[in-house]
Structure formats: structure tokens, C-alpha cells
Design a protein around this motif. Structure first.
Motif, mmCIF file in Angstrom:
data_model
loop_
_atom_site.group_PDB
_atom_site.id
_atom_site.type_symbol
_atom_site.label_atom_id
_atom_site.label_comp_id
_atom_site.label_asym_id
_atom_site.label_seq_id
_atom_site.Cartn_x
_atom_site.Cartn_y
_atom_site.Cartn_z
ATOM 1 N N GLN A 234 0.828 -1.205 0.000
ATOM 2 C CA GLN A 234 0.000 0.000 0.000
ATOM 3 C C GLN A 234 0.866 1.259 0.000
ATOM 4 O O GLN A 234 0.514 2.263 -0.647
ATOM 5 C CB GLN A 234 -0.920 0.001 1.228
ATOM 6 N N SER A 235 2.007 1.212 0.681
ATOM 7 C CA SER A 235 2.908 2.362 0.715
ATOM 8 C C SER A 235 3.512 2.653 -0.648
ATOM 9 O O SER A 235 3.959 3.786 -0.913
ATOM 10 C CB SER A 235 4.037 2.126 1.731
ATOM 11 N N ALA A 236 3.517 1.643 -1.515
ATOM 12 C CA ALA A 236 4.013 1.829 -2.886
ATOM 13 C C ALA A 236 2.879 2.233 -3.823
ATOM 14 O O ALA A 236 2.971 2.038 -5.041
ATOM 15 C CB ALA A 236 4.671 0.541 -3.383
ATOM 16 N N ASN A 237 1.802 2.796 -3.231
ATOM 17 C CA ASN A 237 0.617 3.241 -3.983
ATOM 18 C C ASN A 237 -0.152 2.081 -4.590
ATOM 19 O O ASN A 237 -0.845 2.240 -5.603
ATOM 20 C CB ASN A 237 1.015 4.241 -5.080
ATOM 21 N N GLY A 238 -0.047 0.905 -3.957
ATOM 22 C CA GLY A 238 -0.807 -0.244 -4.418
ATOM 23 C C GLY A 238 -2.235 -0.195 -3.910
ATOM 24 O O GLY A 238 -2.500 0.275 -2.792
ATOM 25 N N THR A 239 -3.144 -0.653 -4.711
ATOM 26 C CA THR A 239 -4.560 -0.658 -4.333
ATOM 27 C C THR A 239 -5.014 -2.079 -4.039
ATOM 28 O O THR A 239 -4.511 -3.057 -4.600
ATOM 29 C CB THR A 239 -5.423 -0.073 -5.450
ATOM 30 N N LEU A 240 -6.002 -2.199 -3.156
ATOM 31 C CA LEU A 240 -6.524 -3.487 -2.718
ATOM 32 C C LEU A 240 -7.987 -3.603 -3.088
ATOM 33 O O LEU A 240 -8.751 -2.625 -2.974
ATOM 34 C CB LEU A 240 -6.366 -3.637 -1.200
ATOM 35 N N HIS A 241 -8.392 -4.801 -3.514
ATOM 36 C CA HIS A 241 -9.776 -5.032 -3.920
ATOM 37 C C HIS A 241 -10.252 -6.372 -3.364
ATOM 38 O O HIS A 241 -9.470 -7.314 -3.241
ATOM 39 C CB HIS A 241 -9.900 -5.057 -5.449
ATOM 40 N N ARG A 242 -11.505 -6.434 -3.058
ATOM 41 C CA ARG A 242 -12.102 -7.710 -2.684
ATOM 42 C C ARG A 242 -12.133 -8.591 -3.929
ATOM 43 O O ARG A 242 -12.374 -8.125 -5.044
ATOM 44 C CB ARG A 242 -13.516 -7.480 -2.159
ATOM 45 N N PHE A 243 -11.872 -9.879 -3.761
ATOM 46 C CA PHE A 243 -11.816 -10.765 -4.925
ATOM 47 C C PHE A 243 -13.174 -10.867 -5.602
ATOM 48 O O PHE A 243 -14.195 -11.132 -4.965
ATOM 49 C CB PHE A 243 -11.357 -12.169 -4.528
#
Length: 503
Positions: A106-115
Motif C-alpha cells: 500500500q505504501s508503494a501506492n498499491g490498491t486493494l480489492h475484494r476478490f
């Protein structure tokens, strides 16, 4: 004692966890350092195998396997890829090093999504980081749906450590498993990736030891060993100029009941092509003239019963029995005579089926069952054999003695008293045709006749046979490959100057 070679060693999941513990607690390598190295190794494979890819989906579970996936995603983000992480697990369950890897992503500007299955559309590659090596139960419910969605996405999948749903120790899918184009496995090679369904599910296999010191591996004995081509090559030394046929033994092939003369003949020709000094065939009288005329190098004997077989047994160095033996009284009588002799044996096909009905034990024989024959030897369903091929091979030697060659994808060789099975990584689907097993029987018998011990002959025979099949398939294709196509390749490979596989 064998020279220690970590690259040959295969391990069960619990053994790899012990290697991991040793690395962390005794060698001071932080768990997150290992996780970072694992993720970086996967990303290196992604870039190397698919250099044009730029759109990546990483499906993460809750454990350390998911943590490896977050590292892969971070590496891809930092390289400018279009990345989406799809979380199948509840984020609240993610702890320890995996939670650290998630935060760093997340600190690398990564985004998270529910599968969601539809999120797999439009990507170039999928990274499977759902389940690791600790999975023991069948994959069900939403987890099964996720695996099926990954398999149905229509793009290459790279598995982290092991394809999700595949049992690390046996290679059996636990209800359903990811079908990977490539698998990057770490620390120790998992035994299940090398036999049964394992090779089909893992695709191209890459290994990274993650920098664990060699001393750690010396503390954990492997459960299996990959065959070593260089060591196998040394078991066929160059022949002296004064050599004669009497020095290389006499093979007696017993088989070829009515309508099955070809099986005995193929075994005999294979024995001759790997260097047996003399090869005899004891078969039905009605086959003898035709076989002798077609193959003048063979000594073919028409045998009605055990009385005619006795003098042939006295002259034999090794007997191979089973190819085309049949289930009738003729085969039963000949098998009984062979079992009463003291000649070393290679036992296959219908001889194995009869052995299952009347078990016996010998120290000097080599048994070569396919999974169906192995199941009959053990009195279990064939599926049970395939679900744990390592256990089946060990059980056969425990019950019958000698050396067993459990044929199939990732053929296993296991001898009585062995702690570790041997695994062959040769052969191809084109070899799923009639007569291939007869050829292997002849190859092993031919090697035994030359003074090679049962375990060494089994290992070398399996390797020669599979390598010959691979060479024949490369030359002419897998589909339509016939057993006799291996004969010229066996002749070539059985000579020291033709060991491309010994380098």
C-alpha cells in the motif's frame, strides 16, 4: 554414502517448514527477508518468461503465501506495471510478515480489492498466492470458486510456492487446484510437485533457495531424491577392447501367450539395445519360428511347460517375466517355475497380477507396476495409489521386498530399506501407448544382466527409457509415438559418447 546435493533433494511440507525455522532461528535470517526474496524471485520469473506483460492480477490469501503475493505486487508496482491485488481472505486475519508485506504494498501506492472473478478479465498474467503448502483439506465454497475462476481466466497463471489446492507432499489436487503455467517454489523442492498430477498442475518449475545456507539443509533429511543424470551416466562405463558377449550376461524373457508375442519381443529387443550380451525368449511354440525369423539376434524357444523352461533358467543371468504372459494356466505354470529359481528377476504385467493373488517376497527382484497393477498388489483402489504415490511405492516394497518402479508421470523408484524414493523427471504423454512398459522391463533386465545391481538398474533403466522417449518425441512428435520408436534412441543413449544428459 551419496554426496549431498541440495538441488536433488525433495521435501515434505513439514520439512520445508523446519528448514524455514532453522534459517530464521539458527541463521538469523528474518522471516520478512525470506518473504521479500520470495516475492522478488516470482517477479523475476514473470519478467523473464513474459517480457511484454504489464497488467497483473495477484490473488492473495491470508497466510505467508499471500504475503509473498503482496511482495510480488509491490515489485510490479515499482516497475510501472498496472497491478490489482484481489483479496480472497478477510484482511483482519492477515498478521505478521504478511501484514507487513501488505502495508508495504500500500505504501508503494498499491490498491486493494475484494476478490471478484470478473476482475481477472483484461489482465496479462495472474499470480496465485492463495494457499501455501499447509493445506490439508479439500478446497470448498468461495475458495473453490476462486480457484475455478483463476483457471477459467484464459491467461497464464504463476503459482507462488505451489499451485493453490495441490497437496505439497503427494501432488494430489484437494478437490480442485490451480493449473499454473509456471510455479516458483522456495527453500526446499516440494515432493508433490514432481510426481502424479503435480507436474501437470505446476507447469514450468522454478526453484529459489532464498539464500538459505547449505548447513541448514544438512539438518533435514529429504524424503525423496531427483535422479542425477551425471551419476547415472557413470554406471555405464566404456567397454574394454577385449570384451566379449559372455561378460554382459544373458537375459531370458518369459512371456508372449497367444496373441501377445509382440510384448515379449519388445522386451527382448530393448534388453539387446541397452547392451545385454545374449537375449533369449521363452514363448508359445506357435510364435517361435516367426519371432526367430524376424529378429535373428534373439534366441527364441517354443515352450509348452516348466520342464522345457528349466534348462533356460539355468543359463540365464536375469529373467524378465510378465510381458504378454497372460492369465491362463500356461503363464501360471511358467511363473511358478521362475519363482522357484534363484535367478534375479524383473517382474511386470500379468506376472504382477498373479503376484497380487499369491504374494511372495524376494530381495533381488525389480517390480515394475503401473498404478492399476500397484493397486492390485496393495489391494487398494487405483485412485488411492495415485493420491499418494510415494506411500504406495514404499508399501509395495514393504510387502514384497526388492525394488519397485511405480510407473507414470514422475516415475518413482523405491527399494526395501530406502529412506528416500528416487523420482524421474523424464518421459512424455506420447509414451502413453501400448508396449512402453514392456520396453522398460527389457531395459532394466538388460542392465541387470551386465552386472548392475537392482536399484541402480531400475534408476538407470527408467532414465534411459524416459530419455529415449523424449528424444523420439522431439524427432517425430508425441502423438502416434510407438514403443519400438525408442529402440534406436536406447541404442544411442546406452553408449558413453552419447550422454547429452550427463553434462
Amino acid at each position: 554414502m551419496e554426496t549431498f546435493d541440495p538441488d536433488r533433494c525433495l521435501y515434505r511440507a513439514a520439512q520445508v517448514r523446519e528448514l524455514d525455522r532453522i534459517a530464521i532461528q539458527e541463521h538469523g535470517i528474518a522471516g520478512y527477508t525470506l518473504m521479500t526474496r520470495a516475492g522478488e524471485a516470482v517477479f523475476a520469473v514473470l519478467r523473464g518468461r513474459w517480457p511484454q506483460a504489464r497488467r497483473l492480477a495477484v490473488v492473495c490469501g491470508a497466510g505467508n503465501n499471500g504475503g509473498d503475493g503482496y511482495v510480488v505486487a509491490r515489485c510490479a508496482c515499482q516497475a510501472g506495471w498496472d497491478v490489482q491485488v484481489l483479496e480472497r481472505a478477510d484482511p483482519a486475519r492477515i498478521q505478521g510478515d504478511a501484514a507487513t508485506a501488505r502495508r508495504d504494498y500500500q505504501s508503494a501506492n498499491g490498491t486493494l480489492h475484494r476478490f471478484e472473478a470478473q476482475a481477472l478479465g483484461g489482465v496479462d498474467l495472474i499470480v496465485d498466492a492463495v494457499f501455501g503448502t499447509g493445506l490439508e483439506r479439500e478446497v470448498q465454497g468461495e475458495w473453490r470458486a476462486a480457484v475455478e475462476a483463476i483457471n477459467g481466466a484464459g491467461v497464464p497463471v504463476v503459482a507462488v510456492d505451489i499451485p493453490s489446492g495441490l497437496h505439497a507432499d503427494t501432488g494430489a489436487p484437494l478437490g480442485v487446484a490451480v493449473r499454473a503455467a509456471a510455479t516458483v517454489t522456495f527453500i526446499g523442492r516440494k515432493a508433490g510437485l514432481y510426481t502424479g498430477a503435480g507436474p501437470e498442475y505446476c507447469g514450468a518449475l522454478h526453484f529459489d533457495g532464498l539464500g538459505i545456507p547449505a548447513d541448514a539443509y544438512r539438518q533435514v533429511a529429504p524424503c525423496a531424491l531427483r535422479l542425477d543424470p551425471a551419476a547415472l551416466a557413470r554406471r555405464l562405463p566404456r567397454r574394454g577392447r577385449a570384451a566379449h558377449k559372455g561378460r554382459f550376461g544373458q537375459v531370458l524373457i518369459v512371456g508372449g501367450d497367444q496373441g501377445m508375442a509382440g510384448a515379449a519381443c519388445m522386451a527382448a529387443m530393448a534388453a539387446a539395445r541397452v547392451g545385454a550380451g545374449l537375449v533369449s525368449v521363452a514363448t508359445r511354440p506357435e510364435h517361435a519360428v516367426a519371432l526367430g525369423a524376424r529378429y535373428p539376434e534373439l534366441m527364441v524357444h517354443g515352450i509348452e511347460g516348466r520342464g522345457q523352461l528349466a534348462p533356460l533358467l539355468r543359463g540365464a543371468t536375469v529373467v524378465a517375466i510378465g510381458p504378454g504372459l497372460g492369465r491362463g494356466p500356461w503363464g501360471a505354470e511358467l511363473l511358478a517355475a521362475v519363482l522357484e529359481s534363484a535367478v534375479p528377476l524383473v517382474v511386470d504385467a500379468d506376472a504382477l497380477n498373479r503376484l497380487a493373488e499369491e504374494p511372495a517376497t524376494r530381495a533381488d527382484w525389480v517390480l515394475t507396476p503401473h498404478p492399476g497393477e500397484a493397486a492390485r498388489l496393495l489391494g487398494t483402489p487405483t485412485a488411492q495409489v495415485q493420491n499418494d504415490r510415494y506411500a504406495a511405492a514404499q508399501a509395495i516394497t514393504g510387502r514384497y521386498g526388492g525394488v519397485v518402479v511405480l510407473k507414470g508421470a514422475g516415475t518413482l523408484i523405491h527399494g526395501s530399506g530406502d529412506d528416500a524414493s528416487r523420482v524421474a523427471e523424464v518421459g512424455n504423454p506420447g509414451m502413453a501407448s501400448g508396449g512402453m512398459g514392456d520396453m522398460l522391463t527389457g531395459v532394466i533386465a538388460g542392465l541387470r544382466a551386465q552386472g548392475i545391481g537392482p536399484a541402480d538398474a531400475a534408476e538407470l533403466g527408467v532414465f534411459l527409457h524416459g530419455t529415449a522417449g523424449d528424444a523420439a518425441a522431439r524427432a517425430r512428435g508425441e502423438r502416434g509415438l510407438m514403443a519400438t520408436d525408442l529402440l534406436p534412441e536406447l541404442h544411442r543413449l546406452a553408449n558413453p559418447d552419447a550422454f547429452p544428459w550427463s553434462a
